[in-house]
Write a protein that holds these residues in place. Structure first.
Motif, PDB file in Angstrom:
ATOM      1  N   ARG A  10       0.845  -1.185   0.000  1.00  0.00           N
ATOM      2  CA  ARG A  10       0.000   0.000   0.000  1.00  0.00           C
ATOM      3  C   ARG A  10       0.885   1.241   0.000  1.00  0.00           C
ATOM      4  O   ARG A  10       1.857   1.324   0.739  1.00  0.00           O
ATOM      5  CB  ARG A  10      -0.916   0.019   1.217  1.00  0.00           C
ATOM      6  CG  ARG A  10      -1.983  -1.096   1.173  1.00  0.00           C
ATOM      7  CD  ARG A  10      -2.983  -0.856   0.039  1.00  0.00           C
ATOM      8  NE  ARG A  10      -3.976  -1.915  -0.032  1.00  0.00           N
ATOM      9  CZ  ARG A  10      -3.882  -2.974  -0.817  1.00  0.00           C
ATOM     10  NH1 ARG A  10      -2.827  -3.118  -1.584  1.00  0.00           N
ATOM     11  NH2 ARG A  10      -4.839  -3.877  -0.839  1.00  0.00           N
ATOM     12  N   HIS A  11       0.541   2.199  -0.824  1.00  0.00           N
ATOM     13  CA  HIS A  11       1.327   3.417  -0.940  1.00  0.00           C
ATOM     14  C   HIS A  11       0.382   4.612  -0.888  1.00  0.00           C
ATOM     15  O   HIS A  11      -0.843   4.483  -0.987  1.00  0.00           O
ATOM     16  CB  HIS A  11       2.135   3.417  -2.249  1.00  0.00           C
ATOM     17  CG  HIS A  11       3.058   2.244  -2.369  1.00  0.00           C
ATOM     18  ND1 HIS A  11       4.261   2.176  -1.722  1.00  0.00           N
ATOM     19  CD2 HIS A  11       2.937   1.089  -3.071  1.00  0.00           C
ATOM     20  CE1 HIS A  11       4.863   1.038  -2.015  1.00  0.00           C
ATOM     21  NE2 HIS A  11       4.076   0.356  -2.825  1.00  0.00           N
ATOM     22  N   ALA A  12       0.970   5.789  -0.760  1.00  0.00           N
ATOM     23  CA  ALA A  12       0.171   7.019  -0.740  1.00  0.00           C
ATOM     24  C   ALA A  12      -0.588   7.175  -2.054  1.00  0.00           C
ATOM     25  O   ALA A  12      -0.167   6.685  -3.103  1.00  0.00           O
ATOM     26  CB  ALA A  12       1.090   8.218  -0.507  1.00  0.00           C
ATOM     27  N   ALA A  13      -1.727   7.860  -1.986  1.00  0.00           N
ATOM     28  CA  ALA A  13      -2.541   8.092  -3.178  1.00  0.00           C
ATOM     29  C   ALA A  13      -1.726   8.821  -4.238  1.00  0.00           C
ATOM     30  O   ALA A  13      -0.863   9.645  -3.935  1.00  0.00           O
ATOM     31  CB  ALA A  13      -3.777   8.908  -2.801  1.00  0.00           C
ATOM     32  N   LEU A  14      -2.009   8.502  -5.491  1.00  0.00           N
ATOM     33  CA  LEU A  14      -1.296   9.111  -6.608  1.00  0.00           C
ATOM     34  C   LEU A  14      -2.055  10.357  -7.061  1.00  0.00           C
ATOM     35  O   LEU A  14      -3.213  10.262  -7.485  1.00  0.00           O
ATOM     36  CB  LEU A  14      -1.176   8.118  -7.764  1.00  0.00           C
ATOM     37  CG  LEU A  14      -0.534   6.774  -7.427  1.00  0.00           C
ATOM     38  CD1 LEU A  14      -0.529   5.868  -8.654  1.00  0.00           C
ATOM     39  CD2 LEU A  14       0.874   6.965  -6.903  1.00  0.00           C
ATOM     40  N   PRO A  15      -1.433  11.537  -6.993  1.00  0.00           N
ATOM     41  CA  PRO A  15      -2.135  12.764  -7.380  1.00  0.00           C
ATOM     42  C   PRO A  15      -2.449  12.805  -8.877  1.00  0.00           C
ATOM     43  O   PRO A  15      -1.638  12.369  -9.704  1.00  0.00           O
ATOM     44  CB  PRO A  15      -1.148  13.881  -7.007  1.00  0.00           C
ATOM     45  CG  PRO A  15      -0.135  13.239  -6.113  1.00  0.00           C
ATOM     46  CD  PRO A  15      -0.083  11.799  -6.501  1.00  0.00           C
ATOM     47  N   THR A  16      -3.609  13.322  -9.211  1.00  0.00           N
ATOM     48  CA  THR A  16      -3.970  13.541 -10.606  1.00  0.00           C
ATOM     49  C   THR A  16      -3.277  14.796 -11.117  1.00  0.00           C
ATOM     50  O   THR A  16      -3.266  15.823 -10.433  1.00  0.00           O
ATOM     51  CB  THR A  16      -5.488  13.696 -10.756  1.00  0.00           C
ATOM     52  OG1 THR A  16      -6.119  12.490 -10.327  1.00  0.00           O
ATOM     53  CG2 THR A  16      -5.874  13.990 -12.195  1.00  0.00           C
ATOM     54  N   LEU A  17      -2.699  14.715 -12.291  1.00  0.00           N
ATOM     55  CA  LEU A  17      -2.065  15.881 -12.900  1.00  0.00           C
ATOM     56  C   LEU A  17      -3.137  16.718 -13.583  1.00  0.00           C
ATOM     57  O   LEU A  17      -3.873  16.223 -14.445  1.00  0.00           O
ATOM     58  CB  LEU A  17      -1.003  15.448 -13.910  1.00  0.00           C
ATOM     59  CG  LEU A  17       0.170  14.651 -13.334  1.00  0.00           C
ATOM     60  CD1 LEU A  17       1.147  14.272 -14.451  1.00  0.00           C
ATOM     61  CD2 LEU A  17       0.894  15.453 -12.262  1.00  0.00           C
ATOM     62  N   ARG A  18      -3.223  17.987 -13.221  1.00  0.00           N
ATOM     63  CA  ARG A  18      -4.284  18.857 -13.738  1.00  0.00           C
ATOM     64  C   ARG A  18      -3.809  19.746 -14.878  1.00  0.00           C
ATOM     65  O   ARG A  18      -4.627  20.315 -15.593  1.00  0.00           O
ATOM     66  CB  ARG A  18      -4.816  19.742 -12.604  1.00  0.00           C
ATOM     67  CG  ARG A  18      -5.375  18.963 -11.418  1.00  0.00           C
ATOM     68  CD  ARG A  18      -6.599  18.172 -11.795  1.00  0.00           C
ATOM     69  NE  ARG A  18      -7.197  17.502 -10.649  1.00  0.00           N
ATOM     70  CZ  ARG A  18      -8.219  16.665 -10.731  1.00  0.00           C
ATOM     71  NH1 ARG A  18      -8.776  16.399 -11.915  1.00  0.00           N
ATOM     72  NH2 ARG A  18      -8.709  16.068  -9.649  1.00  0.00           N
ATOM     73  N   THR A  19      -2.509  19.912 -15.031  1.00  0.00           N
ATOM     74  CA  THR A  19      -2.017  20.769 -16.111  1.00  0.00           C
ATOM     75  C   THR A  19      -2.306  20.118 -17.459  1.00  0.00           C
ATOM     76  O   THR A  19      -2.242  18.891 -17.587  1.00  0.00           O
ATOM     77  CB  THR A  19      -0.505  21.001 -15.972  1.00  0.00           C
ATOM     78  OG1 THR A  19       0.160  19.732 -15.924  1.00  0.00           O
ATOM     79  CG2 THR A  19      -0.188  21.780 -14.716  1.00  0.00           C
ATOM     80  N   PRO A  20      -2.639  20.910 -18.474  1.00  0.00           N
ATOM     81  CA  PRO A  20      -2.921  20.331 -19.792  1.00  0.00           C
ATOM     82  C   PRO A  20      -1.701  19.592 -20.327  1.00  0.00           C
ATOM     83  O   PRO A  20      -0.574  20.073 -20.215  1.00  0.00           O
ATOM     84  CB  PRO A  20      -3.252  21.559 -20.655  1.00  0.00           C
ATOM     85  CG  PRO A  20      -3.611  22.631 -19.681  1.00  0.00           C
ATOM     86  CD  PRO A  20      -2.801  22.376 -18.459  1.00  0.00           C
ATOM     87  N   PRO A  21      -1.893  18.416 -20.904  1.00  0.00           N
ATOM     88  CA  PRO A  21      -0.755  17.695 -21.472  1.00  0.00           C
ATOM     89  C   PRO A  21      -0.210  18.419 -22.688  1.00  0.00           C
ATOM     90  O   PRO A  21      -0.977  18.881 -23.542  1.00  0.00           O
ATOM     91  CB  PRO A  21      -1.346  16.333 -21.849  1.00  0.00           C
ATOM     92  CG  PRO A  21      -2.805  16.605 -22.057  1.00  0.00           C
ATOM     93  CD  PRO A  21      -3.162  17.692 -21.087  1.00  0.00           C
TER      94      PRO A  21
END
Length: 288
Positions: A10-21
């Motif tokens: 189990r690991h910390a939650a993975l943040p969603t990247l919000r910047t446009p690709p």
């Protein structure tokens, strides 16, 4: 490490990247299209830039052309019936999307895949190798990620597989990544010679490092990030002076910039800007 242990990690939650690709040249104008990206966990941040997944549903609709302007990164890509590691693509990448499907990928940090490959990353340029060739038959277990609805579950499944097989740290891989980062961040770097001087290296040493660890030369990386910047400014809806932009990006003049843009993107800068504006008006709603 056993698969049972991997599954229980189990690991910390993975943040969603919000910047446009950066690098997506055209939006899919019809149907359903979803593009998600997750940042890597801290312990893998030197190895992996992000995890991505695209899903589309064009059932009953005509196939759609998706084009991107690749970065100097290696990708591990899982699709139904296919699993491969893809090298840096030197031209724009085109793919016809049809029906309903998906792809899940790991975007490695520039330079970071060299320790896994065990040889010059330039050998992968403009081509791919089956995942089993590099990771053995156990890599078939990664296909389960394609059946997982939650993006974080799918990403964690693949990341745990890679974590259990991390190579020894490589200082040259880290250096290559930092140099590529500096190119992306500093638009004033217009030549391989200037980049070598910035990092107190000879040009030949820089070229060897990039061939071994990045897969393309420093001049290519500089030119590619300059073009990414041009495309991003168009997509941001800015009013652009092409002559001023050409100067900002280190081109000799507007004509040289326009020729380079058309060669890579397939349209003149003005033509691409008009097409992008028209597409935004025709399809104003964002993709899921």
């Amino acid at each position: 490490m056993s698969q049972d242990k991997i599954g229980k990690t189990r690991h910390a939650a993975l943040p969603t990247l919000r910047t446009p690709p950066r690098g997506v040249l055209h939006r899919v104008p019809v149907g359903e299209f979803e593009h998600q990206r997750l940042a890597p966990p801290e312990d893998l941040a030197d190895w992996i830039e992000h995890v991505w997944r695209v899903r589309w549903n064009l059932e009953g609709l005509a196939p759609q052309l998706q084009e991107t302007l690749p970065h100097p990164n290696i990708h591990l890509v899982l699709e139904p019936g296919a699993a491969a590691v893809w090298g840096v693509h030197s031209r724009r990448w085109s793919r016809e999307l049809a029906g309903r499907s998906l792809a899940l990928g790991i975007k490695f940090r520039p330079g970071a895949f060299r320790p896994w490959l065990g040889g010059p990353v330039s050998a992968l340029s403009d081509c791919s190798r089956p995942l089993q060739e590099l990771f053995g038959p156990e890599s078939q277990t990664l296909n389960a990620a394609l059946e997982m609805e939650a993006m974080e579950d799918a990403a964690t499944h693949v990341l745990d597989f890679l974590r259990a097989r991390l190579p020894a740290p490589d200082a040259q891989a880290l250096l290559a990544g930092r140099i590529v980062d500096s190119v992306a961040a500093e638009l004033s770097l217009h030549s391989a010679e200037a980049l070598a001087a910035r990092w107190q290296m000879s040009l030949r040493s820089l070229q060897r490092l990039f061939s071994e660890y990045v897969g393309v030369g420093p001049k290519w990386v500089i030119q590619r990030y300059r073009m990414h910047e041009a495309v991003a400014r168009v997509q941001a809806g800015e009013t652009i002076s092409w002559a001023a932009l050409a100067q900002d990006l280190g081109f000799f003049d507007q004509a040289h910039f326009s020729a380079a843009f058309r060669c890579l993107i397939g349209q003149t800068p003005g033509g691409y800007a008009r097409a992008h504006a028209d597409a935004a008006v025709a399809s104003p709603a964002p993709h899921r």
